[in-house]
Each structure stands twice: as structure tokens, then as C-alpha cells.
Design a protein around this motif. Structure first.
Motif, short mmCIF file in Angstrom:
data_model
loop_
_atom_site.label_atom_id
_atom_site.label_comp_id
_atom_site.label_asym_id
_atom_site.label_seq_id
_atom_site.Cartn_x
_atom_site.Cartn_y
_atom_site.Cartn_z
N ILE A 59 5.41 35.31 -17.92
CA ILE A 59 6.31 34.42 -18.00
C ILE A 59 7.14 34.22 -18.28
O ILE A 59 7.64 33.44 -19.26
CB ILE A 59 5.38 33.03 -17.19
CG1 ILE A 59 3.98 33.38 -16.37
CG2 ILE A 59 6.00 32.06 -16.65
CD1 ILE A 59 3.39 33.30 -16.33
N LEU B 52 11.83 32.65 -11.44
CA LEU B 52 12.62 31.82 -10.65
C LEU B 52 12.78 33.04 -9.62
O LEU B 52 13.56 31.95 -8.25
CB LEU B 52 13.02 30.67 -11.41
CG LEU B 52 12.48 30.44 -12.56
CD1 LEU B 52 13.22 29.28 -13.10
CD2 LEU B 52 11.33 29.31 -11.85
N THR C 78 6.06 24.82 -18.79
CA THR C 78 6.27 26.22 -17.90
C THR C 78 5.36 25.86 -16.28
O THR C 78 5.21 25.37 -15.34
CB THR C 78 5.93 26.98 -18.53
OG1 THR C 78 6.66 27.99 -19.30
CG2 THR C 78 6.09 28.13 -16.70
N SER D 9 6.61 22.20 -15.01
CA SER D 9 7.30 22.85 -14.09
C SER D 9 6.93 23.45 -12.80
O SER D 9 7.58 22.98 -11.96
CB SER D 9 8.65 23.95 -15.03
OG SER D 9 7.92 24.75 -15.52
N MET D 10 6.04 24.38 -13.16
CA MET D 10 5.15 25.09 -11.71
C MET D 10 4.89 23.99 -10.87
O MET D 10 4.76 24.29 -9.93
CB MET D 10 4.60 26.11 -12.13
CG MET D 10 5.15 27.28 -12.85
SD MET D 10 5.74 27.84 -11.54
CE MET D 10 7.67 27.70 -11.84
N LEU E 165 -0.18 34.16 -9.13
CA LEU E 165 1.49 33.70 -9.22
C LEU E 165 2.76 34.04 -8.60
O LEU E 165 3.47 33.02 -8.31
CB LEU E 165 1.47 32.94 -10.93
CG LEU E 165 2.43 31.97 -11.26
CD1 LEU E 165 2.46 30.61 -10.54
CD2 LEU E 165 2.91 32.06 -13.10
N LEU F 58 4.35 32.20 -5.52
CA LEU F 58 5.74 30.96 -5.64
C LEU F 58 6.77 32.11 -4.88
O LEU F 58 7.68 31.28 -4.19
CB LEU F 58 5.93 31.25 -7.08
CG LEU F 58 7.57 30.19 -7.45
CD1 LEU F 58 6.88 29.08 -7.32
CD2 LEU F 58 7.54 31.01 -8.84
N TYR G 283 11.16 24.14 -17.71
CA TYR G 283 11.07 25.37 -17.90
C TYR G 283 12.49 26.36 -19.05
O TYR G 283 12.04 27.18 -19.53
CB TYR G 283 11.60 26.30 -16.49
CG TYR G 283 11.28 27.39 -15.99
CD1 TYR G 283 10.08 27.17 -15.27
CD2 TYR G 283 11.83 28.47 -16.38
CE1 TYR G 283 9.69 28.64 -15.42
CE2 TYR G 283 11.16 29.79 -16.18
CZ TYR G 283 10.06 29.72 -15.22
OH TYR G 283 9.44 30.68 -15.29
#
Length: 477
Positions: A65, A70, A232, A235-236, A306, A310, A343
Motif C-alpha cells: 500500500i 492513489l 493510512t 486517510s483511506m 482495497l 478504491l 497519507y
């Protein structure tokens, strides 16, 4: 090469020749006794400092990750709303399968040669030493050199893009502060003239990363990995909280994009799966290495889910306006500015995990050339130089995003999709592999090669195109 533990370097261990890997199988067998003696001397330390399943899972998640996550909404846009998620799932499954191939080959070779641990480069070398082709046996060391070179380029490339990502987000947070509001409304076009060059922000980050990479113990690093995962995750959570609200009708979005943009999708997807270089090291440090397969399947399943969620939801939310990094689409308010901060903190701590692999390849070679009294000083000096090199590359190449995509298309494709199937063919072919396995390995290698060639072409083409300052300094990878 110095015999070391990845959990902390042992400078009192006996130096080993750099040419050990070039020995024939019979010569390698003659050194087994001395190597096992040294391994037994290290075992108490390894048992004391070995990491558990949870710590291994944390490291595995952080290795995968990174900044590429992003950019997945744009990757889905480049592939299409239907083709993108399916292709991302397929690439994820292939990548995990190749990781398992690598683990199986390393385990098989370590048992065959009676070694406690075989890394990626050694696996390639020892496999070539016993293959039927005489020329390959003679040049087996080149297999190790090739893998080591690709690992160094790939992992230091990740570290360089981390520099750009952190500096870019720090610059945006500082220079948008006076126009940041407390009300979170959809972002409008905002063009700001930079007050300070982005390279200034890189130099601010540099000394902190130098201090961070001095930590060599993976068990200690798991603390930082935990902090990185927390930031993280926070922020996710904020990103998902925003993109799931008021999703427009996706029926107007194309289900399949053009093949040219699909090449960009392939490069981004391969770059995103960053953990292939760490799997053998993580397994070697576990208290129960036989349970690493469970950790690998669990961790990578979470990562793939994930990625797909996303990327798909982000593209559905922002549609044609999807930016290179999803943070550029978030509202310009303090709540979502914190996403960039959190992040960036996570990426900061992830830097040292990606740095760990090239350091463990380069540093033992350098230390073997100096006396024991200078070992620690040389170790820290090399680490400092390597961190500075990643910073300099980020400073000198304003379009680092495309350069890293180029490096990722070449080295990441080779390490993740091309080499593992070839390694399996060389390792197990003398033992009567099934035709299905042979065909499967050939197909995966060809797919990786095609992605490497066409992805490299597309990245080179994009590098020749003019680009504005704003896009050049946004994190694309």
C-alpha cells in the motif's frame, strides 16, 4: 558477503567471499558444514527477534500500500469501468501466484542445497547452476546479478517517487493553507503560483529519512509500520467516506477504454503491487515461516479488494475529471487536507521498508571490503548516500512520475511476472513438470514481457510530450 541477519546486522560474523554463488553444486556442498555452523550460531538471535504473524501481515500490507494506490482511479479510467476492475483482479491474482512460485522455488532450492535461507537472487543463481544447459550453468552468477540489479532499481525507484509524493503533498498543504476553508465543498479549479520550489520541500524531508533508515531491525520497524497503517487507514477512511456519497450515474462512463490508455493502466497496476521484493525476507524473519502462505494470501486478498474498491468507486465518483492522484479531487478544506498529511506520514514510514531490500544487497558487498572496525561507519555512510541518491533523482527529474512508470514497466514487470515463471521452469523442469504447468509459466512470462515492452513504449512516448508544471509535479505513480 557478510553473513547477516535482516533483523540487525552482525558485524562480528565471518566474512564470506563474494564469489561463493559461482561455485559448482559439488563445491557448494563442501561448504555446507561451515555455513550450517554459522547459521546455528545465529539461530538464538533469530528466535529472539523473529517477527510474528501479525507483524508480518503489517509489513506485507505496508509493502504493497503505497503511492500507487492513489492513482488507481485514473488507472480504472484508462482501462474502462468494466475492463479496469476485472484486469486489476487478474493482475493481482497473477502477481500473488508468482509470489507463491518464488517462495516454492526458494524453499525447494534451500532444501536441495541444505541452506537455511535463499533470497531472490540466490534462487535464480542456484537454479541456473543445476539446469541442463551448459552455457547457463557457466554464467549462473549473471542470474543473481540481474535480479539484484532489478531489485535495486525497482526499490530505489519506489523510494524516489515517495520523495516526490511527500514533497508534493507538503507543498500543496502549505501553499493552499490561505485558501483552505472549513466547509467541504467539491473542489473547484485552483491554480497557485508556487511560493517555494518543490525541491526545497524534498531537502526538508531528507535528514529525517536518513535518520529513519538507520533503523535496521524489522521488529522495531514493525512499530513504524503500525503507525503507518494507522495513518493510512485513517486517510483511506476519509477518502472512502467522501467518494461513496452522491455517486453520479455511472452508465455514461465507458466500459472499455482504448488500448493506448490501457497500457498506462497496466504500468500503474504493476507498479502498485510493490511487495514482491520483500516476500522472501519477510518469510525468513517469521517465528513460524511455514505459516507465511496464510499471511500472504490473507494480506494480498485485503490489498486486492482495497485496490479494486478504491479505483472503481473513485472513477465512478469523479468520472472524466479523475486526476492523477485521488487527493487532487478531494475538497479543499481542512478535513481533507488532513488526508494528505496522514497519507504522507504513512509513506514516510513505508520508505524504510522499501529501502530495506536494496540496502541488504548493496551494503554487505561494500562492508566486505573494509575492516571490522569500520563496518558500522561504512554501513551508515552507504545508507546515507543511497537516501541522498533517491532525493537527487527526484530533484533532477521534474517528471519523475513518468520516469518511475518507465522503471516500473521494465523492472517491476520483470520481477513480478517474467522471472518467477522462468525460475519455476528452470528449477523443476528436470523433475518432470506437467505440460499444463509449463504452458502456464510460458503464458505468464509472455504476458509480462508484452506489458513490459508496450508499457515502456508508452512511458517513453509520454516523456517526449510537453507537460505543464502542475501535472509534472503531481504524483502519478
Amino acid at each position: 558477503m557478510l553473513k547477516t541477519s535482516l533483523l540487525g546486522r552482525d558485524y562480528n560474523s565471518e566474512p564470506d567471499s563474494l564469489d561463493d554463488g559461482s561455485k559448482s553444486p559439488s563445491e557448494s556442498s563442501s561448504t555446507t558444514t561451515s555455513e550450517n555452523t554459522l547459521s546455528n550460531r545465529l539461530k538464538p538471535k533469530q528466535r529472539c527477534d523473529a517477527i510474528g504473524m501479525l507483524q508480518t501481515l503489517i509489513h506485507l500490507l505496508k509493502c504493497n500500500i503505497g503511492t500507487g494506490l492513489l492513482g488507481l482511479p485514473l488507472a480504472i479510467k484508462n482501462a474502462g469501468l468494466l475492463v479496469g476492475p476485472i484486469s486489476l483482479l487478474a493482475i493481482g491474482i497473477l502477481t500473488v501466484h508468482c509470489m507463491v512460485i518464488l517462495l516454492n522455488c526458494a524453499h525447494h532450492l534451500s532444501q536441495r542445497l541444505q541452506k537455511t535461507f535463499v533470497d531472490y537472487g540466490e534462487a535464480m543463481m542456484y537454479s541456473l547452476e543445476t539446469c541442463p544447459n551448459a552455457w547457463l550453468r557457466t554464467h549462473s552468477m549473471w542470474g543473481r546479478y540481474t535480479v539484484s540489479f532489478l531489485l535495486i532499481i525497482t526499490q530505489l525507484g519506489f523510494c524516489s517517487v515517495y520523495f516526490m509524493f511527500m514533497a508534493d503533498n507538503l507543498q500543496q498543504m502549505v501553499e493552499e493553507a490561505h485558501v483552505t476553508s472549513n466547509t467541504c465543498q467539491p473542489r473547484k479549479s485552483l491554480v497557485l503560483i508556487p511560493i517555494l520550489d518543490i525541491r526545497f520541500y524534498m531537502l526538508i524531508i531528507l535528514p529525517f529519512l536518513v535518520l529513519l533508515v538507520f533503523i535496521q531491525n524489522l521488529k522495531v520497524l514493525s512499530i513504524f509500520s503500525t503507525l503507518a497503517n494507522i495513518t493510512t487507514l485513517g486517510s483511506m477512511a476519509l477518502i472512502f467516506e467522501y467518494i461513496v456519497q452522491g455517486i453520479p450515474d455511472p452508465s455514461k462512463l465507458p466500459l472499455m477504454a482504448s488500448w493506448k490508455t490501457f497500457l498506462l493502466f497496466f504500468g500503474t497496476a504493476i507498479f502498485t503491487f510493490e511487495g514482491v521484493g520483500m516476500v522472501l525476507s519477510l518469510k525468513n524473519q517469521m517465528k513460524q515461516p511455514q505459516r507465511f502462505s496464510f499471511v500472504l494470501y490473507l494480506g494480498m486478498s485485503l490489498v486486492i479488494v482495497l485496490y479494486i474498491c478504491l479505483g472503481t468507486l473513485g472513477y465512478m465518483k469523479f468520472g472524466p475529471n479523475t486526476q492523477a492522484s485521488i487527493t487532487l479531487n478531494l475538497p479543499n478544506c481542512w478535513l481533507y487536507q488532513s488526508v494528505k498529511l496522514m497519507y504522507s506520514v504513512g509513506i514516510f514510514f513505508t520508505y524504510t521498508l522499501q529501502f530495506h531490500v536494496p540496502a541488504e544487497i548493496i551494503i554487505p558487498v561494500v562492508i566486505s571490503q573494509v575492516s571490522e572496525n569500520w563496518a558500522l561507519s561504512v554501513d551508515l555512510s552507504v545508507r546515507t548516500v543511497l537516501v541522498c541518491l533517491t532525493c537527487i533523482s527526484a530533484i533532477l527529474i521534474p517528471r519523475l512520475d513518468l520516469v518511475i512508470s518507465l522503471v516500473g514497466s521494465v523492472s517491476s514487470s520483470a520481477l513480478a511476472l517474467i522471472i518467477p515463471p522462468i525460475l519455476e521452469l528452470i528449477t523443476f523442469y528436470p523433475e518432470d513438470m506437467s505440460c499444463v504447468t509449463i504452458a502456464k509459466d510460458i503464458m505468464i512470462s509472455i504476458l509480462g514481457l508484452l506489458g513490459c515492452v508496450f508499457g515502456t513504449y508508452q512511458a517513453l512516448y509520454e516523456l517526449t510530450q510537453p507537460i505543464s508544471y502542475f501535472i509534472a509535479n503531481s504524483t502519478y505513480a
